[in-house]
Scaffold this active site. Sequence first.
Site, PDB file in Angstrom:
ATOM      1  N   ASP A   2       1.220  50.931  68.997  1.00 31.94           N
ATOM      2  CA  ASP A   2       0.567  49.845  69.878  1.00 31.94           C
ATOM      3  C   ASP A   2       0.903  50.379  71.170  1.00 31.94           C
ATOM      4  OD1 ASP A   2      -0.416  47.750  70.822  1.00 31.94           O
ATOM      5  OD2 ASP A   2       0.874  46.444  70.026  1.00 31.94           O
TER       6      ASP A   2
ATOM      7  N   ASP B 118      -0.149  44.607  60.729  1.00 23.86           N
ATOM      8  CA  ASP B 118       1.276  45.097  60.999  1.00 23.86           C
ATOM      9  C   ASP B 118       1.772  43.792  61.072  1.00 23.86           C
ATOM     10  OD1 ASP B 118       2.317  45.008  64.119  1.00 23.86           O
ATOM     11  OD2 ASP B 118       0.172  44.879  63.954  1.00 23.86           O
TER      12      ASP B 118
HETATM   13  N1  GUN Z   1       0.068  42.846  68.685  1.00 28.31           N
HETATM   14  C1  GUN Z   1      -0.198  41.467  68.310  1.00 28.31           C
HETATM   15  N2  GUN Z   1      -1.351  41.203  68.950  1.00 28.31           N
HETATM   16  C2  GUN Z   1      -1.594  42.183  69.881  1.00 28.31           C
HETATM   17  C3  GUN Z   1      -2.725  42.123  71.062  1.00 28.31           C
HETATM   18  O1  GUN Z   1      -3.477  41.139  71.501  1.00 28.31           O
HETATM   19  N3  GUN Z   1      -2.579  43.343  71.670  1.00 28.31           N
HETATM   20  C4  GUN Z   1      -1.821  44.515  71.301  1.00 28.31           C
HETATM   21  N4  GUN Z   1      -1.868  45.661  71.905  1.00 28.31           N
HETATM   22  N5  GUN Z   1      -0.975  44.295  70.341  1.00 28.31           N
HETATM   23  C5  GUN Z   1      -0.727  43.086  69.737  1.00 28.31           C
END
Ligand code: GUN
Length: 373
Positions: A92, A267
């Site tokens: 992420d 996830d």
């Molecule tokens: N993880 C859960 N929701 C989000 C989101 O809206 N953006 C990102 N980058 N990670 C997440």
Amino acid sequence: MTSFPFKLLAVDGGARTGVLKTPRGDIATPAFMPVGTAATVKALYPEQVRDAGAQIILGNTYHLMLRPGAERVKRLGGLHAFMRWDGPILTDSGGFQVWSLSGLRKLEEDGVTFKSHLDGSSHHLTPERSIEIQADLLGADISMQLDECTPFPCERDAAARSMELSLRWAQRSRDAFGERKTQAIFGIVQGSVYDDLRRDSAEGLKRIGFDGYAVGGLAVGEGFEMMCKVLDATTLFLPSDRPRYLMGVGKPVDLVEAVARGIDMFDCVLPTRSGRHGQAWSDYGPVNLKNARFAEDPRPLDESSDCPASRDYSRAYLHHLVKANEYLGSMLLSWHNTAYFQSLMARMRAAIDDNRFETFRKDFHDKLGQPFD
Ligand code: GUN
């Protein structure tokens, strides 16, 4: 243009199965990615994660840039070698974690400036730096664009401005990533609960062109019904020949309902986090092992499971470990939960392949209301 072929294998109503091919291995979809935030899926060996059935895990830019530092991970051979996971890793981008974890933060066109939750030090994350950390330093197989996870609730105007910022960051993330043969990049749809903003976001991302499309900004307090409604409105505008990833979700029932709406990847920290808090997941919902009814229950959690944690340890022993706050209690329950989530995905894939997903879905909901015994 894409380096990761995605082959749809079966479609059953809105649900689909497929294979996402990566240089580090195939991913059968719908897939659940265990969360390995700080270069570890908490309380589990990489071998356990793999044996439980996981074919890809998630890592986090935010945590790894702060500790041990992305340049250090690079010097140590990249994230795969560092943590001894040789399968695919999706990272992420940091936007969501800055929003949910860091102290003071300032959002500007250029990027986000924030204070570390570890030591208060100041950091700046731009789309370009996030991609450099993910793709070049950590060596992620799949990088995520930098985005802003729009808070909930959010007025329409503010949601539109936030979504448009995420779109501009999508373009900059995509440009910074460039063309790569062995790595992929996904865009992230935002737009809060507004259908037309979700559509505009999806259309904008498609014009830029990504290897996969994530749905962000959900499971942030909008509730189950609203999440389903937004998913319906969003998947409509996502290309069916690319993977769709619902970020940060969720409970087993959320996974079943999102798969019914055409989501391919997920996830969530839930299996490992609830494992550390004495909870075991089952088709009947979460089970609290602290409950006195397990004190002398000699049965395993699930004798039909291939997972040793589910099959070989008594509920009485797990109850004791949890009551005594023993590390092994966290380890065994995280292992059981990780295996349970993987088996749920495998059962959904089998149901879709056999064209009986609606029956599976109905049985799943029926069972959820019954007591765990
Ligand atoms: N993880 C859960 N929701 C989000 C989101 O809206 N953006 C990102 N980058 N990670 C997440």
